[in-house]
Design a protein around this motif. Structure first.
Motif, PDB file in Angstrom:
ATOM      1  N   MET A   4       0.801  -1.231  -0.054  1.00 44.93           N
ATOM      2  CA  MET A   4       0.135   0.139  -0.080  1.00 44.93           C
ATOM      3  C   MET A   4       0.835   1.215   0.011  1.00 44.93           C
ATOM      4  SD  MET A   4      -3.164   1.164   2.275  1.00 44.93           S
ATOM      5  CE  MET A   4      -2.178   1.406   4.145  1.00 44.93           C
ATOM      6  N   TYR A   5       0.422   2.078  -0.795  1.00 48.18           N
ATOM      7  CA  TYR A   5       0.891   3.468  -0.691  1.00 48.18           C
ATOM      8  C   TYR A   5       0.230   4.576  -0.404  1.00 48.18           C
ATOM      9  CZ  TYR A   5       4.093   0.614  -3.632  1.00 48.18           C
ATOM     10  OH  TYR A   5       4.992  -0.191  -4.061  1.00 48.18           O
ATOM     11  N   VAL A   6       0.873   5.589   0.148  1.00 47.07           N
ATOM     12  CA  VAL A   6       0.115   6.720   0.876  1.00 47.07           C
ATOM     13  C   VAL A   6       0.442   8.056   0.022  1.00 47.07           C
ATOM     14  CG1 VAL A   6      -0.629   8.187   2.780  1.00 47.07           C
ATOM     15  CG2 VAL A   6       0.030   5.854   3.276  1.00 47.07           C
ATOM     16  N   ILE A   7      -0.769   8.850  -0.683  1.00 51.72           N
ATOM     17  CA  ILE A   7      -0.180  10.058  -1.492  1.00 51.72           C
ATOM     18  C   ILE A   7      -1.155  11.107  -0.833  1.00 51.72           C
ATOM     19  CG2 ILE A   7      -0.599  11.118  -3.642  1.00 51.72           C
ATOM     20  CD1 ILE A   7      -0.280   8.124  -4.983  1.00 51.72           C
ATOM     21  N   ARG A   8      -0.777  12.186  -0.794  1.00 52.87           N
ATOM     22  CA  ARG A   8      -1.460  13.549  -0.226  1.00 52.87           C
ATOM     23  C   ARG A   8      -2.364  14.248  -1.356  1.00 52.87           C
ATOM     24  NH1 ARG A   8       2.179  18.227   0.215  1.00 52.87           N
ATOM     25  NH2 ARG A   8       1.178  18.799  -1.697  1.00 52.87           N
ATOM     26  N   GLU A   9      -3.594  14.339  -0.913  1.00 56.24           N
ATOM     27  CA  GLU A   9      -4.727  14.940  -1.901  1.00 56.24           C
ATOM     28  C   GLU A   9      -4.286  16.062  -2.409  1.00 56.24           C
ATOM     29  OE1 GLU A   9      -9.417  15.322  -2.026  1.00 56.24           O
ATOM     30  OE2 GLU A   9      -8.364  15.390  -0.142  1.00 56.24           O
ATOM     31  N   LYS A  10      -4.711  16.318  -3.571  1.00 54.18           N
ATOM     32  CA  LYS A  10      -4.903  17.622  -4.323  1.00 54.18           C
ATOM     33  C   LYS A  10      -3.192  18.142  -4.284  1.00 54.18           C
ATOM     34  CE  LYS A  10      -9.411  18.986  -3.488  1.00 54.18           C
ATOM     35  NZ  LYS A  10     -10.152  19.846  -2.914  1.00 54.18           N
ATOM     36  N   PHE A  11      -2.084  17.303  -4.714  1.00 56.72           N
ATOM     37  CA  PHE A  11      -1.089  17.357  -4.661  1.00 56.72           C
ATOM     38  C   PHE A  11      -0.357  18.668  -5.625  1.00 56.72           C
ATOM     39  CE2 PHE A  11      -1.367  14.296  -7.604  1.00 56.72           C
ATOM     40  CZ  PHE A  11      -1.761  13.109  -6.887  1.00 56.72           C
ATOM     41  N   ASP A  64       6.315  19.818  -4.617  1.00 54.83           N
ATOM     42  CA  ASP A  64       6.679  18.541  -4.410  1.00 54.83           C
ATOM     43  C   ASP A  64       6.189  17.798  -3.325  1.00 54.83           C
ATOM     44  OD1 ASP A  64       8.474  19.716  -6.214  1.00 54.83           O
ATOM     45  OD2 ASP A  64      10.379  19.485  -5.209  1.00 54.83           O
ATOM     46  N   PHE A  65       6.011  16.389  -3.380  1.00 53.33           N
ATOM     47  CA  PHE A  65       5.587  15.604  -2.477  1.00 53.33           C
ATOM     48  C   PHE A  65       6.090  14.189  -2.421  1.00 53.33           C
ATOM     49  CE2 PHE A  65       2.901  14.963  -5.966  1.00 53.33           C
ATOM     50  CZ  PHE A  65       2.403  13.463  -5.831  1.00 53.33           C
ATOM     51  N   ASP A  66       6.177  13.544  -1.498  1.00 48.13           N
ATOM     52  CA  ASP A  66       6.657  12.079  -1.443  1.00 48.13           C
ATOM     53  C   ASP A  66       5.478  11.218  -1.320  1.00 48.13           C
ATOM     54  OD1 ASP A  66       9.334  13.151  -0.921  1.00 48.13           O
ATOM     55  OD2 ASP A  66       8.972  13.143   1.130  1.00 48.13           O
ATOM     56  N   VAL A  67       5.884  10.066  -1.892  1.00 46.40           N
ATOM     57  CA  VAL A  67       4.982   8.732  -1.708  1.00 46.40           C
ATOM     58  C   VAL A  67       5.501   7.808  -0.941  1.00 46.40           C
ATOM     59  CG1 VAL A  67       3.915   6.826  -3.022  1.00 46.40           C
ATOM     60  CG2 VAL A  67       4.288   9.036  -4.168  1.00 46.40           C
ATOM     61  N   LEU A  68       4.682   7.615   0.099  1.00 46.36           N
ATOM     62  CA  LEU A  68       5.094   6.562   1.204  1.00 46.36           C
ATOM     63  C   LEU A  68       4.709   5.268   1.438  1.00 46.36           C
ATOM     64  CD1 LEU A  68       4.223   9.116   4.142  1.00 46.36           C
ATOM     65  CD2 LEU A  68       6.317   9.084   2.647  1.00 46.36           C
ATOM     66  N   ASP A  69       5.207   4.357   1.702  1.00 43.31           N
ATOM     67  CA  ASP A  69       4.818   2.868   1.812  1.00 43.31           C
ATOM     68  C   ASP A  69       4.034   2.971   3.146  1.00 43.31           C
ATOM     69  OD1 ASP A  69       6.430   2.668   3.972  1.00 43.31           O
ATOM     70  OD2 ASP A  69       7.973   1.420   2.995  1.00 43.31           O
ATOM     71  N   GLU A  70       3.315   1.531   3.398  1.00 46.97           N
ATOM     72  CA  GLU A  70       2.364   1.551   4.299  1.00 46.97           C
ATOM     73  C   GLU A  70       3.264   1.849   5.862  1.00 46.97           C
ATOM     74  OE1 GLU A  70       3.520  -2.674   3.366  1.00 46.97           O
ATOM     75  OE2 GLU A  70       3.131  -0.842   2.405  1.00 46.97           O
ATOM     76  N   HIS A  71       4.418   1.825   5.912  1.00 47.50           N
ATOM     77  CA  HIS A  71       5.184   2.111   7.354  1.00 47.50           C
ATOM     78  C   HIS A  71       5.726   3.528   7.248  1.00 47.50           C
ATOM     79  CE1 HIS A  71       5.240  -2.249   7.508  1.00 47.50           C
ATOM     80  NE2 HIS A  71       5.796  -2.439   6.228  1.00 47.50           N
TER      81      HIS A  71
END
Length: 169
Positions: A1-8, A14-21
């Protein structure tokens, strides 16, 4: 699973894509979007691993995803989809994917041949302005993340166009 900030892309940050940890797995350079209609996805060391860019001359919203410099897919809005938004992820060969569900609210699935290969949901998380992207085993995560970025870019462009049309009328 990946986590993304909305309306990036609403600010071009810039933003980061994170894993479930909570570990950073990708960095997305959103600043280049305004200049070249392109976003760059980098690995944690800063190496470009994928890009998403908009085709400037196309009948409908079309975004190309390149992974490792090679064309991986084109993401296109389907022309006739009453009541629901649908996008096709056209990959080389016969195994195209389709995004369907509530695309505006980030509650949708990505299917290949009627089988779910990824799901995007804001409901999985309690953190405001974030959503989760779940990718099935054997599916290239960059293809799915790139497709999610392309969809968000396309919907953001539509919102901006509709807003401008409302102001002009």
């Amino acid at each position: 699973m990946y986590v993304i900030r909305e309306k990036f892309f609403s600010i071009g940050d810039d933003f980061d894509v994170l894993d479930e940890h909570g570990n950073k797995v990708f960095h997305v350079d959103g600043k280049v979007l305004s200049v070249r209609n392109k976003v760059v996805i980098e690995d944690p060391s800063g190496q470009e691993v994928a890009t998403v860019h908009r085709h400037l001359v196309a009948l409908r919203a079309t975004y190309e995803i390149r992974i490792g410099g090679e064309k991986a897919a084109e993401v296109r809005k389907k022309l006739f989809t009453p009541f629901r938004e649908k996008f096709t992820i056209d990959v080389p060969g016969p195994d195209d994917l389709e995004m369907k569900g509530d695309l505006l609210d980030h509650e949708y699935v990505i299917e290949r041949g009627g089988e779910e290969v990824a799901a995007v949901s804001k409901r999985w998380l309690t953190i405001r302005d974030t959503y989760a992207v779940q990718v099935a085993a054997g599916i290239e995560p960059l293809l799915i993340i790139g497709s999610v970025l392309a969809l968000d870019l396309a919907l953001d462009r539509e919102r901006e166009r509709d807003k401008k049309n409302d102001e002009d009328n």
